[in-house]
Design a protein around this motif. Sequence first.
Motif, PDB file in Angstrom:
ATOM      1  N   LYS A 260      88.479  60.770  80.865  1.00 65.48           N
ATOM      2  CA  LYS A 260      86.886  59.510  81.534  1.00 65.48           C
ATOM      3  C   LYS A 260      86.208  59.854  80.452  1.00 65.48           C
ATOM      4  O   LYS A 260      85.054  59.160  80.096  1.00 65.48           O
ATOM      5  CB  LYS A 260      86.762  59.658  82.622  1.00 65.48           C
ATOM      6  CG  LYS A 260      85.814  59.462  83.913  1.00 65.48           C
ATOM      7  CD  LYS A 260      85.448  59.309  85.113  1.00 65.48           C
ATOM      8  CE  LYS A 260      84.512  58.686  85.699  1.00 65.48           C
ATOM      9  NZ  LYS A 260      84.208  58.980  86.867  1.00 65.48           N
TER      10      LYS A 260
ATOM     11  N   LYS B  32      87.505  56.171  78.564  1.00 66.62           N
ATOM     12  CA  LYS B  32      88.501  55.130  78.684  1.00 66.62           C
ATOM     13  C   LYS B  32      88.774  54.735  80.737  1.00 66.62           C
ATOM     14  O   LYS B  32      88.018  55.634  81.076  1.00 66.62           O
ATOM     15  CB  LYS B  32      90.123  56.435  78.444  1.00 66.62           C
ATOM     16  CG  LYS B  32      90.448  57.049  77.440  1.00 66.62           C
ATOM     17  CD  LYS B  32      90.137  55.738  76.455  1.00 66.62           C
ATOM     18  CE  LYS B  32      91.667  56.546  75.898  1.00 66.62           C
ATOM     19  NZ  LYS B  32      90.495  57.418  74.749  1.00 66.62           N
ATOM     20  N   LYS B  33      88.732  53.153  80.334  1.00 68.48           N
ATOM     21  CA  LYS B  33      88.984  52.777  81.698  1.00 68.48           C
ATOM     22  C   LYS B  33      89.736  53.089  82.491  1.00 68.48           C
ATOM     23  O   LYS B  33      90.909  53.613  82.008  1.00 68.48           O
ATOM     24  CB  LYS B  33      88.237  51.504  81.747  1.00 68.48           C
ATOM     25  CG  LYS B  33      87.715  50.122  80.639  1.00 68.48           C
ATOM     26  CD  LYS B  33      87.561  48.971  80.293  1.00 68.48           C
ATOM     27  CE  LYS B  33      86.761  48.271  79.471  1.00 68.48           C
ATOM     28  NZ  LYS B  33      86.226  47.550  78.765  1.00 68.48           N
ATOM     29  N   PRO B  34      89.971  52.412  83.818  1.00 72.80           N
ATOM     30  CA  PRO B  34      90.762  53.221  84.724  1.00 72.80           C
ATOM     31  C   PRO B  34      92.024  52.553  85.033  1.00 72.80           C
ATOM     32  O   PRO B  34      92.901  53.715  85.041  1.00 72.80           O
ATOM     33  CB  PRO B  34      89.928  52.896  86.457  1.00 72.80           C
ATOM     34  CG  PRO B  34      88.063  52.929  86.125  1.00 72.80           C
ATOM     35  CD  PRO B  34      88.126  52.274  84.142  1.00 72.80           C
ATOM     36  N   ASP B  35      91.989  51.889  84.348  1.00 72.17           N
ATOM     37  CA  ASP B  35      93.742  51.544  84.188  1.00 72.17           C
ATOM     38  C   ASP B  35      93.998  51.799  82.982  1.00 72.17           C
ATOM     39  O   ASP B  35      95.509  51.757  82.740  1.00 72.17           O
ATOM     40  CB  ASP B  35      93.845  49.801  84.194  1.00 72.17           C
ATOM     41  CG  ASP B  35      92.514  48.947  82.546  1.00 72.17           C
ATOM     42  OD1 ASP B  35      91.801  50.312  82.401  1.00 72.17           O
ATOM     43  OD2 ASP B  35      92.509  47.538  82.640  1.00 72.17           O
ATOM     44  N   GLU B  36      92.951  52.104  81.702  1.00 69.53           N
ATOM     45  CA  GLU B  36      93.879  52.664  80.581  1.00 69.53           C
ATOM     46  C   GLU B  36      93.735  54.582  81.226  1.00 69.53           C
ATOM     47  O   GLU B  36      95.173  54.993  80.666  1.00 69.53           O
ATOM     48  CB  GLU B  36      92.880  52.631  79.808  1.00 69.53           C
ATOM     49  CG  GLU B  36      91.984  51.370  79.377  1.00 69.53           C
ATOM     50  CD  GLU B  36      91.216  51.888  78.182  1.00 69.53           C
ATOM     51  OE1 GLU B  36      91.240  51.408  76.983  1.00 69.53           O
ATOM     52  OE2 GLU B  36      90.185  52.467  78.881  1.00 69.53           O
TER      53      GLU B  36
ATOM     54  N   LEU C 137      95.071  55.510  83.650  1.00 72.66           N
ATOM     55  CA  LEU C 137      96.247  55.312  84.717  1.00 72.66           C
ATOM     56  C   LEU C 137      97.656  54.935  83.844  1.00 72.66           C
ATOM     57  O   LEU C 137      99.005  55.828  84.271  1.00 72.66           O
ATOM     58  CB  LEU C 137      96.367  54.070  85.759  1.00 72.66           C
ATOM     59  CG  LEU C 137      95.686  54.571  87.391  1.00 72.66           C
ATOM     60  CD1 LEU C 137      95.618  52.605  88.093  1.00 72.66           C
ATOM     61  CD2 LEU C 137      96.075  55.225  88.137  1.00 72.66           C
ATOM     62  N   LYS C 138      97.599  54.068  82.717  1.00 71.36           N
ATOM     63  CA  LYS C 138      98.486  54.083  82.093  1.00 71.36           C
ATOM     64  C   LYS C 138      98.850  55.246  80.719  1.00 71.36           C
ATOM     65  O   LYS C 138     100.013  55.491  80.652  1.00 71.36           O
ATOM     66  CB  LYS C 138      98.673  53.074  81.235  1.00 71.36           C
ATOM     67  CG  LYS C 138      98.278  50.785  81.643  1.00 71.36           C
ATOM     68  CD  LYS C 138      97.714  50.702  80.932  1.00 71.36           C
ATOM     69  CE  LYS C 138      97.547  48.536  81.313  1.00 71.36           C
ATOM     70  NZ  LYS C 138      97.684  47.751  80.648  1.00 71.36           N
TER      71      LYS C 138
ATOM     72  N   GLU D 125     100.548  57.898  83.097  1.00 67.01           N
ATOM     73  CA  GLU D 125     101.229  57.638  83.353  1.00 67.01           C
ATOM     74  C   GLU D 125     102.749  58.106  82.195  1.00 67.01           C
ATOM     75  O   GLU D 125     103.835  58.323  82.560  1.00 67.01           O
ATOM     76  CB  GLU D 125     102.140  56.510  83.922  1.00 67.01           C
ATOM     77  CG  GLU D 125     103.430  55.247  84.148  1.00 67.01           C
ATOM     78  CD  GLU D 125     103.330  54.165  84.860  1.00 67.01           C
ATOM     79  OE1 GLU D 125     104.223  54.253  85.427  1.00 67.01           O
ATOM     80  OE2 GLU D 125     102.786  53.351  84.037  1.00 67.01           O
TER      81      GLU D 125
ATOM     82  N   ASP E 283     100.815  53.129  95.899  1.00 69.00           N
ATOM     83  CA  ASP E 283     101.907  53.402  94.328  1.00 69.00           C
ATOM     84  C   ASP E 283     103.159  53.987  94.594  1.00 69.00           C
ATOM     85  O   ASP E 283     104.119  54.865  93.939  1.00 69.00           O
ATOM     86  CB  ASP E 283     100.917  54.482  93.607  1.00 69.00           C
ATOM     87  CG  ASP E 283      99.602  53.819  93.462  1.00 69.00           C
ATOM     88  OD1 ASP E 283      99.558  52.472  93.427  1.00 69.00           O
ATOM     89  OD2 ASP E 283      98.224  54.851  93.333  1.00 69.00           O
TER      90      ASP E 283
ATOM     91  N   THR F 292     106.393  55.334  91.579  1.00 67.50           N
ATOM     92  CA  THR F 292     105.414  56.209  90.058  1.00 67.50           C
ATOM     93  C   THR F 292     105.872  57.261  90.136  1.00 67.50           C
ATOM     94  O   THR F 292     105.494  57.832  91.331  1.00 67.50           O
ATOM     95  CB  THR F 292     103.784  55.054  90.305  1.00 67.50           C
ATOM     96  OG1 THR F 292     103.036  55.748  90.837  1.00 67.50           O
ATOM     97  CG2 THR F 292     104.289  53.582  90.592  1.00 67.50           C
TER      98      THR F 292
END
Length: 203
Positions: A100, A104-108, A110-111, A114, A183, A186
């Motif tokens: 953060k 980086k954005k929230p979806d980034e 997460l990816k 992961e 979720d 995952t």
Amino acid sequence: MNRLLLLIAALPGLSTVLYAQNSVVPSPDVQVKTAVLAAPEDKRAGATVYGYSPTNAFVLLRKGTNELICLADDPRQKGLNVSCYHRDLEPFMERGRVLKAEGKKPDEILKIREQEVKEKKLTMPAHPSSLYAYTAKEEEYTPATGEVKNGYLRYVVYIPYATAESTGLPLKPEAPGMPWIMDPGTHRAHIMINPPVSATANR
């Protein structure tokens, strides 16, 4: 001016007031006081607490003696939002903070996390691990003193790769306070418990 600063330092009460008035960041004592509101009462005194310096740097405010880590409210956001979680979740949480801070954005985020878990660069706990989140609206929180009215506490239990089938939990709550799984399947699979609002107010 130097004499004035020395006088202020010699008067703890005055120092606290001026700190609160002249900075958007609450004093360390207030940050600790509000951060541990998210923790069970018997865990508060021994929890490690991270918060913010007067320049908004993320810093260690108190080294704890038990398994909980608490995060103070981000003074740049409206209202109160604090949390406490099991120390085994710290690598996951810290990586999110770093990403953060990098923009980086929230979806980034997460990816990236992961993928790093899959590559075993980032470790998730092998056992269920709890997180507690405590929030209050802007008009019900006084940053200068740490006073909170009508705060709300919710619970999360991380259980990586769990599913509705492996836990017997639904994918959404069917009644107030009913546990459900979010979720599923995952690395960030977790059980959500959102009690009725009146059940957690004024902790």
